[in-house]
Write a protein that holds these residues in place. Sequence first.
Motif, PDB file in Angstrom:
ATOM      1  N   TRP A  28      -3.460  -1.394   4.855  1.00 25.69           N
ATOM      2  CA  TRP A  28      -2.990  -1.016   3.519  1.00 25.69           C
ATOM      3  C   TRP A  28      -4.114  -0.704   2.546  1.00 25.69           C
ATOM      4  CZ3 TRP A  28       1.640   0.554   3.918  1.00 25.69           C
ATOM      5  CH2 TRP A  28       2.482  -0.027   4.867  1.00 25.69           C
ATOM      6  N   ASP A 117       3.925  -9.469   1.065  1.00 27.42           N
ATOM      7  CA  ASP A 117       2.870  -8.563   0.615  1.00 27.42           C
ATOM      8  C   ASP A 117       3.584  -7.414  -0.094  1.00 27.42           C
ATOM      9  OD1 ASP A 117       1.221  -5.998   0.996  1.00 27.42           O
ATOM     10  OD2 ASP A 117      -0.204  -7.575   1.540  1.00 27.42           O
ATOM     11  N   ASN A 119       3.120  -4.370  -0.061  1.00 28.38           N
ATOM     12  CA  ASN A 119       3.290  -3.224   0.837  1.00 28.38           C
ATOM     13  C   ASN A 119       4.451  -3.402   1.808  1.00 28.38           C
ATOM     14  OD1 ASN A 119       0.981  -1.437   0.098  1.00 28.38           O
ATOM     15  ND2 ASN A 119      -0.131  -3.312   0.548  1.00 28.38           N
TER      16      ASN A 119
END
Length: 159
Positions: A28, A117, A119
């Motif tokens: 990421w 997270d 993401n």
Amino acid sequence: MSPPKIRAAVEADCPALTELALTSKAFWGYSDEFMRGCEAVLTVTPRMIAEWESGVIEEDGAPAAFAFTSFEPDEAELQLLYVSPLHMGKGYGRALIRAVAERAALLGYDNLRIEADPNALDFYRRMGARQTGWCRSEVEETRELPLLMLPLKSRSGPR
């Protein structure tokens, strides 16, 4: 296509699972400094394997994805779920979260707690989780993470 086979983690998996988690996180675009801070949290240890329930999906004899879940008297929590960037999009994350949710429901839990997270937020939402708040990151004191709950189709009975 049949669902992937999920097996329990064993101590010999620790280095490969640690590498998978760090590689997945780095995918990421996090800074090197942030990634160094993640090392302690994402190092898979024999203690984790002993204390948490685990699921590992292999491809070509190597771990491609894994999940760890804790079951406390008052709460089931997804501790770790990582898919190798080489294997993203194959349904491995979906298979693991479904297996974890089914296990938690069988144990009588109503929800699965997930500290996500950012993401991974869309993934967990697609799996049916809803954001209930925020929690503090273990890596950076000033960083807040989405706190999610995945409602489970719980069966009545003792945990």
